[in-house]
Design a protein around this motif. Structure first.
Motif, PDB file in Angstrom:
ATOM      1  N   ALA A 183       0.833  -1.205   0.000  1.00 34.16           N
ATOM      2  CA  ALA A 183       0.000   0.000   0.000  1.00 34.16           C
ATOM      3  C   ALA A 183       0.865   1.251   0.000  1.00 34.16           C
ATOM      4  O   ALA A 183       0.558   2.241  -0.684  1.00 34.16           O
ATOM      5  CB  ALA A 183      -0.924  -0.014   1.212  1.00 34.16           C
ATOM      6  N   ASN A 184       1.974   1.231   0.731  1.00 31.47           N
ATOM      7  CA  ASN A 184       2.842   2.409   0.788  1.00 31.47           C
ATOM      8  C   ASN A 184       3.511   2.681  -0.556  1.00 31.47           C
ATOM      9  O   ASN A 184       3.557   3.828  -1.012  1.00 31.47           O
ATOM     10  CB  ASN A 184       3.900   2.248   1.879  1.00 31.47           C
ATOM     11  CG  ASN A 184       3.417   2.714   3.239  1.00 31.47           C
ATOM     12  OD1 ASN A 184       2.514   3.540   3.330  1.00 31.47           O
ATOM     13  ND2 ASN A 184       4.002   2.185   4.303  1.00 31.47           N
ATOM     14  N   ILE A 185       4.043   1.654  -1.200  1.00 30.48           N
ATOM     15  CA  ILE A 185       4.718   1.903  -2.478  1.00 30.48           C
ATOM     16  C   ILE A 185       3.716   2.344  -3.530  1.00 30.48           C
ATOM     17  O   ILE A 185       4.013   3.205  -4.368  1.00 30.48           O
ATOM     18  CB  ILE A 185       5.535   0.665  -2.932  1.00 30.48           C
ATOM     19  CG1 ILE A 185       6.609   1.092  -3.956  1.00 30.48           C
ATOM     20  CG2 ILE A 185       4.656  -0.398  -3.537  1.00 30.48           C
ATOM     21  CD1 ILE A 185       7.762   1.847  -3.404  1.00 30.48           C
ATOM     22  N   ASN A 186       2.525   1.799  -3.502  1.00 32.98           N
ATOM     23  CA  ASN A 186       1.506   2.232  -4.459  1.00 32.98           C
ATOM     24  C   ASN A 186       1.122   3.688  -4.224  1.00 32.98           C
ATOM     25  O   ASN A 186       0.894   4.439  -5.187  1.00 32.98           O
ATOM     26  CB  ASN A 186       0.275   1.337  -4.364  1.00 32.98           C
ATOM     27  CG  ASN A 186       0.532  -0.058  -4.893  1.00 32.98           C
ATOM     28  OD1 ASN A 186       1.395  -0.249  -5.751  1.00 32.98           O
ATOM     29  ND2 ASN A 186      -0.202  -1.038  -4.391  1.00 32.98           N
ATOM     30  N   LEU A 187       1.056   4.089  -2.976  1.00 28.53           N
ATOM     31  CA  LEU A 187       0.794   5.487  -2.643  1.00 28.53           C
ATOM     32  C   LEU A 187       1.915   6.381  -3.158  1.00 28.53           C
ATOM     33  O   LEU A 187       1.663   7.452  -3.735  1.00 28.53           O
ATOM     34  CB  LEU A 187       0.651   5.620  -1.128  1.00 28.53           C
ATOM     35  CG  LEU A 187       0.533   7.026  -0.547  1.00 28.53           C
ATOM     36  CD1 LEU A 187      -0.737   7.708  -1.043  1.00 28.53           C
ATOM     37  CD2 LEU A 187       0.552   6.962   0.991  1.00 28.53           C
ATOM     38  N   MET A 188       3.158   5.953  -2.970  1.00 25.00           N
ATOM     39  CA  MET A 188       4.310   6.722  -3.430  1.00 25.00           C
ATOM     40  C   MET A 188       4.320   6.854  -4.956  1.00 25.00           C
ATOM     41  O   MET A 188       4.600   7.922  -5.499  1.00 25.00           O
ATOM     42  CB  MET A 188       5.599   6.064  -2.938  1.00 25.00           C
ATOM     43  CG  MET A 188       5.746   6.080  -1.425  1.00 25.00           C
ATOM     44  SD  MET A 188       6.952   4.874  -0.797  1.00 25.00           S
ATOM     45  CE  MET A 188       8.490   5.592  -1.364  1.00 25.00           C
ATOM     46  N   ILE A 189       4.015   5.765  -5.635  1.00 23.05           N
ATOM     47  CA  ILE A 189       3.976   5.797  -7.101  1.00 23.05           C
ATOM     48  C   ILE A 189       2.880   6.740  -7.586  1.00 23.05           C
ATOM     49  O   ILE A 189       3.091   7.538  -8.518  1.00 23.05           O
ATOM     50  CB  ILE A 189       3.770   4.377  -7.649  1.00 23.05           C
ATOM     51  CG1 ILE A 189       5.056   3.553  -7.452  1.00 23.05           C
ATOM     52  CG2 ILE A 189       3.380   4.404  -9.124  1.00 23.05           C
ATOM     53  CD1 ILE A 189       4.896   2.077  -7.763  1.00 23.05           C
ATOM     54  N   LYS A 190       1.723   6.671  -6.954  1.00 27.16           N
ATOM     55  CA  LYS A 190       0.620   7.561  -7.342  1.00 27.16           C
ATOM     56  C   LYS A 190       1.025   9.025  -7.172  1.00 27.16           C
ATOM     57  O   LYS A 190       0.784   9.867  -8.058  1.00 27.16           O
ATOM     58  CB  LYS A 190      -0.614   7.252  -6.492  1.00 27.16           C
ATOM     59  CG  LYS A 190      -1.802   8.144  -6.791  1.00 27.16           C
ATOM     60  CD  LYS A 190      -2.964   7.846  -5.854  1.00 27.16           C
ATOM     61  CE  LYS A 190      -4.135   8.810  -6.086  1.00 27.16           C
ATOM     62  NZ  LYS A 190      -5.225   8.569  -5.099  1.00 27.16           N
ATOM     63  N   ALA A 191       1.659   9.345  -6.043  1.00 23.01           N
ATOM     64  CA  ALA A 191       2.072  10.733  -5.784  1.00 23.01           C
ATOM     65  C   ALA A 191       3.140  11.175  -6.774  1.00 23.01           C
ATOM     66  O   ALA A 191       3.112  12.305  -7.280  1.00 23.01           O
ATOM     67  CB  ALA A 191       2.588  10.854  -4.350  1.00 23.01           C
ATOM     68  N   ALA A 192       4.108  10.297  -7.063  1.00 20.63           N
ATOM     69  CA  ALA A 192       5.181  10.650  -8.000  1.00 20.63           C
ATOM     70  C   ALA A 192       4.630  10.894  -9.399  1.00 20.63           C
ATOM     71  O   ALA A 192       5.036  11.842 -10.086  1.00 20.63           O
ATOM     72  CB  ALA A 192       6.234   9.542  -8.032  1.00 20.63           C
ATOM     73  N   ARG A 193       3.713  10.043  -9.837  1.00 22.98           N
ATOM     74  CA  ARG A 193       3.140  10.219 -11.171  1.00 22.98           C
ATOM     75  C   ARG A 193       2.314  11.507 -11.257  1.00 22.98           C
ATOM     76  O   ARG A 193       2.370  12.221 -12.260  1.00 22.98           O
ATOM     77  CB  ARG A 193       2.284   9.014 -11.544  1.00 22.98           C
ATOM     78  CG  ARG A 193       3.097   7.764 -11.884  1.00 22.98           C
ATOM     79  CD  ARG A 193       2.229   6.734 -12.590  1.00 22.98           C
ATOM     80  NE  ARG A 193       2.957   5.546 -12.958  1.00 22.98           N
ATOM     81  CZ  ARG A 193       3.720   5.431 -14.038  1.00 22.98           C
ATOM     82  NH1 ARG A 193       3.878   6.474 -14.852  1.00 22.98           N
ATOM     83  NH2 ARG A 193       4.327   4.285 -14.316  1.00 22.98           N
ATOM     84  N   LYS A 194       1.582  11.805 -10.213  1.00 21.21           N
ATOM     85  CA  LYS A 194       0.760  13.016 -10.214  1.00 21.21           C
ATOM     86  C   LYS A 194       1.650  14.263 -10.261  1.00 21.21           C
ATOM     87  O   LYS A 194       1.387  15.198 -11.045  1.00 21.21           O
ATOM     88  CB  LYS A 194      -0.137  13.049  -8.973  1.00 21.21           C
ATOM     89  CG  LYS A 194      -1.172  14.168  -8.981  1.00 21.21           C
ATOM     90  CD  LYS A 194      -2.158  14.008  -7.827  1.00 21.21           C
ATOM     91  CE  LYS A 194      -3.219  15.100  -7.867  1.00 21.21           C
ATOM     92  NZ  LYS A 194      -4.190  14.932  -6.729  1.00 21.21           N
ATOM     93  N   ALA A 195       2.688  14.294  -9.458  1.00 21.37           N
ATOM     94  CA  ALA A 195       3.616  15.424  -9.482  1.00 21.37           C
ATOM     95  C   ALA A 195       4.352  15.485 -10.815  1.00 21.37           C
ATOM     96  O   ALA A 195       4.582  16.566 -11.364  1.00 21.37           O
ATOM     97  CB  ALA A 195       4.620  15.301  -8.334  1.00 21.37           C
ATOM     98  N   GLY A 196       4.714  14.322 -11.348  1.00 27.42           N
ATOM     99  CA  GLY A 196       5.408  14.277 -12.635  1.00 27.42           C
ATOM    100  C   GLY A 196       4.575  14.853 -13.764  1.00 27.42           C
ATOM    101  O   GLY A 196       5.101  15.575 -14.623  1.00 27.42           O
ATOM    102  N   ARG A 197       3.290  14.538 -13.776  1.00 30.79           N
ATOM    103  CA  ARG A 197       2.412  15.097 -14.813  1.00 30.79           C
ATOM    104  C   ARG A 197       2.365  16.619 -14.730  1.00 30.79           C
ATOM    105  O   ARG A 197       2.380  17.310 -15.755  1.00 30.79           O
ATOM    106  CB  ARG A 197       1.003  14.518 -14.672  1.00 30.79           C
ATOM    107  CG  ARG A 197       0.887  13.066 -15.104  1.00 30.79           C
ATOM    108  CD  ARG A 197      -0.561  12.654 -15.259  1.00 30.79           C
ATOM    109  NE  ARG A 197      -1.301  12.697 -14.006  1.00 30.79           N
ATOM    110  CZ  ARG A 197      -1.404  11.687 -13.155  1.00 30.79           C
ATOM    111  NH1 ARG A 197      -0.780  10.530 -13.410  1.00 30.79           N
ATOM    112  NH2 ARG A 197      -2.113  11.803 -12.054  1.00 30.79           N
ATOM    113  N   SER A 198       2.318  17.140 -13.506  1.00 29.46           N
ATOM    114  CA  SER A 198       2.318  18.593 -13.328  1.00 29.46           C
ATOM    115  C   SER A 198       3.620  19.206 -13.827  1.00 29.46           C
ATOM    116  O   SER A 198       3.621  20.239 -14.523  1.00 29.46           O
ATOM    117  CB  SER A 198       2.116  18.922 -11.843  1.00 29.46           C
ATOM    118  OG  SER A 198       2.243  20.304 -11.593  1.00 29.46           O
ATOM    119  N   LEU A 199       4.741  18.559 -13.524  1.00 23.53           N
ATOM    120  CA  LEU A 199       6.035  19.087 -13.946  1.00 23.53           C
ATOM    121  C   LEU A 199       6.222  19.009 -15.461  1.00 23.53           C
ATOM    122  O   LEU A 199       6.827  19.906 -16.057  1.00 23.53           O
ATOM    123  CB  LEU A 199       7.160  18.324 -13.238  1.00 23.53           C
ATOM    124  CG  LEU A 199       7.337  18.643 -11.751  1.00 23.53           C
ATOM    125  CD1 LEU A 199       8.223  17.613 -11.081  1.00 23.53           C
ATOM    126  CD2 LEU A 199       7.900  20.049 -11.561  1.00 23.53           C
TER     127      LEU A 199
END
Length: 262
Positions: A5-21
């Motif tokens: 659950a933690n790694i999936n949360l981290m991946i979701k956050a990284a992808r969301k920030a990456g799309r913004s960047l």
């Protein structure tokens, strides 16, 4: 691959920030030719990306601590766990329109990095690892290179800029390493240097004078890919000392001796 659950949360956050960047990155070339330049814009993009990550992680794990590049550190109600985040590693590359930068998120538990995500949004390469579960890039398992001869190996490092004090040490490092290896690269994004060691694209990496958030995610990714990671000082603490050396297992001893014996 399905992670915790933690790694999936981290991946979701990284992808969301990456799309913004990525959206912001498309504007950099236009801003580069303006009188004001892109600096203020990129600073806002960096801060916005950290907010995205913080909101995602802390809303799901409000008891965890926080260490991020763009905000004040916080100790959580659970003192054994904290997020370590660099929302934009390779800011200078980003500023100059160079597509080599990443989002980096790590989870520390009782002083040990147990999970890490490095997202190269410009190339859509997502590196991630959890302790004991291996390291991955997208759907492919990662493994460090198998090279065992220094003269066939390439390494990466960072070069001090703007009058920083590590220059004499780095020049001594290069003077010892360059004659015995196949080359040294300076890519400008520490997290991706470590991800590339994990992927076997680089055989080793070292750097002095960096921050915990620059290296934290890379530590677990390299280890889970079969590499060795240590502080440059043998009894040092990587995250506290701001220095790291890593390589595949076959050349680590020779490589680390070359860097350390200066």
């Amino acid at each position: 691959m399905q992670g915790s659950a933690n790694i999936n949360l981290m991946i979701k956050a990284a992808r969301k920030a990456g799309r913004s960047l990525v959206k912001d990155f498309r504007e950099v070339e236009n801003l580069q030719v303006s009188m004001k330049g892109a600096g203020d814009f990129v600073s806002r993009a960096d801060i916005a990306a950290e907010k995205i990550i913080r909101d995602e992680l802390m809303s799901a794990r409000p008891n965890y601590g926080w260490l991020g590049e763009e905000s004040k550190p916080e100790e959580g109600a659970d003192p054994t766990r904290r997020w370590i985040v660099d929302p934009l590693d390779g800011t200078t590359n980003f500023l100059h329109g160079l597509p080599h930068w990443a989002v980096s998120i790590a989870l520390e538990h009782k002083g040990e990095i147990v999970a890490g995500v490095i997202f190269d949004a410009a190339k859509d390469e997502l590196y991630w690892a959890e302790k004991g579960a291996g390291a991955w890039m997208n759907e492919s398992r990662l493994r460090v290179s198998g090279r065992h001869r220094m003269i066939e190996s390439i390494f990466a490092t960072g070069l001090p800029f703007g009058g920083r004090g590590e220059l004499p040490s780095v020049m001594r490092d290069l003077g010892r390493l360059l004659p015995v290896c196949a080359g040294v690269r300076r890519w400008g994004a520490a997290a991706l240097d470590m991800a590339y060691v994990a992927a076997g694209r680089l055989d080793g990496y070292w750097e002095r004078g960096i921050n915990a958030w620059d290296m934290a995610a890379g530590v677990v990714i390299v280890r889970e890919a079969g590499g060795f990671v240590q502080a440059i000082a043998k009894d040092g603490n990587m995250l506290e000392d701001g220095e790291v050396i890593c390589a595949n297992e076959r050349i680590f001893e020779t490589f680390s001796d070359t860097i350390r014996n200066g």
